[in-house]
Scaffold this active site. Sequence first.
Site, PDB file in Angstrom:
ATOM      1  N   CYS A 226       0.875  -1.053   0.113  1.00 18.19           N
ATOM      2  CA  CYS A 226       0.112   0.069   0.041  1.00 18.19           C
ATOM      3  C   CYS A 226       0.704   1.388  -0.139  1.00 18.19           C
ATOM      4  CB  CYS A 226      -0.910   0.071   1.236  1.00 18.19           C
ATOM      5  SG  CYS A 226      -1.846  -1.453   1.313  1.00 18.19           S
TER       6      CYS A 226
ATOM      7  N   HIS B  32      -2.435   7.706   6.540  1.00 19.92           N
ATOM      8  CA  HIS B  32      -2.639   6.394   5.767  1.00 19.92           C
ATOM      9  C   HIS B  32      -4.117   6.206   6.196  1.00 19.92           C
ATOM     10  CE1 HIS B  32      -1.442   2.931   3.283  1.00 19.92           C
ATOM     11  NE2 HIS B  32      -1.904   2.189   4.363  1.00 19.92           N
TER      12      HIS B  32
ATOM     13  N   HIS C  74      -9.742   2.639   0.056  1.00 21.17           N
ATOM     14  CA  HIS C  74      -8.556   2.389  -0.107  1.00 21.17           C
ATOM     15  C   HIS C  74      -7.978   1.981  -1.491  1.00 21.17           C
ATOM     16  CE1 HIS C  74      -4.287   1.164   0.900  1.00 21.17           C
ATOM     17  NE2 HIS C  74      -4.519   0.332   1.939  1.00 21.17           N
TER      18      HIS C  74
END
Length: 398
Positions: free
Chosen positions: A133, A271, A311
């Site tokens: 990620c 994040h 996400h």
Amino acid sequence: MVYMNSPPNYLDQGQYFDKVKQSGKTYSKWGGGGVLTEKNAFDPLFFNITPREAASMSPHQKLILQESWKALEDAGYNPKKLSEAPVGGVFIGAEPANYYHESFTGSSDAIVASRLSYYLNLMGPAMVVNTGCSSSATAIHLACESLRKGGETDLAIAGGVYANLDTSSLVALSGIDMISPTGKCFTFDEKADGTVLSEGGVGIVVLKPLHQAEIDGDPIYGVIVGSGINQDGASNGITAPPNGLAQERLLMDIYKKYEIDPNDISYVEAHGTGTKLGDPIEVNALIRAFKRYTTKEHYCAIGSTKSSIGHTGAAAGVIGLIRVLLSITQRQIPRLINFKTLNPLIDLHRSPFYINTETETWVSKQGKPLLAAINSFGHSGTNAHLVVQEHKPSEVKD
């Protein structure tokens, strides 16, 4: 092109979905902020690619070609003339798309970046970065490092792409309770119950040394004044929650190296995946790092675009950077949606941070440029951090 939830044919719910967790099924049927329904809406002849070859190309290759072209045009460049310009590099964060077809080149993840170099005749580095990620944030840092070296790259095309949201991803992540059963990402909230995957993720930025960009009269949305990456190292498990001490150490290293004062940072794009344990680890690491520099309280907003669009995987870092650049341009900090009550494992009392529940005007302090940070980490254990400043035009001499 993008459905806000899932298109009717996105998931065979009879075969793969069940609201009760079980092997081989997913309890989620949502695609966050976007599911790309026209991944193959691509004009191959524009890029001198035959229709047959295009039919075998990974969606990642197509999206990077298209969005890089748009980004270069937005930067004021004719992409076809870049081969006559200084050395151009391509740095793309991407994870394997599990895409296989009759064409080796069309299926190869290694070509996601270099196909653009091939088409535009760019001679600088071309690489695909996979740290999970944090891939695109890592790719942007590597692009900055290449620019800082001098000579290796004079202009960098950097970013990330995530367009492989399929049943296998949902099933695998549901098996380890990483996916929210509600279809919402409750970042920093007590209701945090997992993240929501969002396939509509591709972002590209064009990077140049500031002095040269000013000389060339380029449009400048912001200035990356510091960046860095590090690794979690050994932990309780390779897929264990992020390592807060490693994240804290990374911030300290960057702020020291680039002489950045966190007192001046007024927004952090975190994040913020919306997980019950991951969010507190990240926020508490930020608090510890900032407290080494300041005793001021509640002067810096903290948020995450994942609460809005989900996400975006390997593209998450560049999506966060673009959000920050848009916020600087509009001089507004967007509100954190899906937030009501703070996760009890996060303690913002007497900390530098606050969560803005309403969009607010972003006001510079004492005439200083707006300053923000983007935080990113991946399941690989690689952490990345960028610090971005509002551009204040200076008198430039050729």
